[in-house]
Scaffold this motif. Structure first.
Motif: not given
Lengths: 185, 185
Positions: A42-43, A46-47, A50, A80, A83-84, A86-88
């Motif tokens: 997951l990390a 997301l990276l 981003a 979930m 949304s993650q 979306m937050g990023v």
């Protein structure tokens, strides 16, 4: 006005940039999808997303970022991950001081196709028509990101783009005008 | 080993740092809560939390970050906000190359109190006891962040800290040893 639309997702995150022209016409700047493999950590996912978002923000310097509200009917696991992302995405814009707006799928459909109950194919066909593209952008996430960006341009023009507000009537008016504009030779 | 535990939330995001010592003893380094007002814009809230997270990562340079998995039974709106903060926290660690692990509430309870069905008060009392604190850290989000960090230290020691794995038996063994350690004069 230049808008980056973000259709958040871990596996496919749609990205679409449009410029608003005169008479509610809208022009395509770029469209794409940030993809990450479902079996990656997951990390790392997301990276990766981003980093691509930062690239797009640096390259196109949008005046606003429009993000799709998570679709409530999806399952919890999808909500979930979405949304993650979306937050990023919201954080990436906030770090640059770029205004962020969140639009619901219904608002996007109403703005782009004239009806909040339009199906995906209708919305995508309208995106291609509005932007004067020979075909619908693929995959669907790319077309959805463009629909979001167009929605934001028109809602901003109609004064209904503030987060939390909803005004399909004004958006539909903007759509009707734009639809007329696309019919001109 | 130094671990930052993050109990994600938009209104209150718990932050707790612990150091693992010999014999499974764990020492408190710092604990706190990042708060944002519910009526603030989402972009401002995420930016505030991300900035505080960056401060904590810069100040304490943890070897690992442990984030609590979103609790499935919460309502969809809460799941969305919590997941957004979770995404921001995981990204902050990933940008620094710090390993991230996600632990479920059940894993945290099992590791810290010896039972996955322990109630919040029992877990918080054990956190205070394990860290040798005169009272339970307040608010609950702060204590939960410490419980997460302790859980991560012990699961890492027991070889069960990889994301997606679960092994309450090994964690419970670590807990039993640690509980014995806290009883020593």
């Amino acid at each position: 006005m230049r808008v980056l639309g973000v259709d958040p997702g871990l596996t496919r995150c749609g990205l679409g940039v449009v410029d608003s022209l005169s008479s509610r016409r809208v022009a395509l700047v770029d469209v794409g999808v940030s993809r990450t493999p479902p079996d990656a950590a997951l990390a790392d996912r997301l990276l990766h997303i981003a980093t691509e978002l930062d690239d797009w923000l640096d390259r196109y310097r949008p005046d606003a970022v429009a993000v799709e509200q998570v679709f409530a009917q999806r399952n919890l696991h999808t909500v979930m991950g979405t949304s993650q992302v979306m937050g990023v995405a919201i954080l990436a814009a906030a770090r640059r001081g770029i205004p962020v707006a969140v639009h619901t799928p219904t608002e996007v459909k109403a703005a782009v196709s004239g009806s909040g109950r339009a199906d995906k194919a209708q919305v995508q066909a309208m995106v291609a028509r509005i932007l004067g593209l020979p075909e619908v952008p693929k995959p669907a996430d790319a077309a959805d990101a463009l629909a979001l960006a167009i929605c934001h341009v028109w809602r901003a023009a109609a004064g209904t783009a503030a987060p939390g507000t909803s005004g399909p009537t004004a958006a539909q008016r903007a759509w009707a005008e734009a639809e007329r504009a696309t019919r001109r030779p």
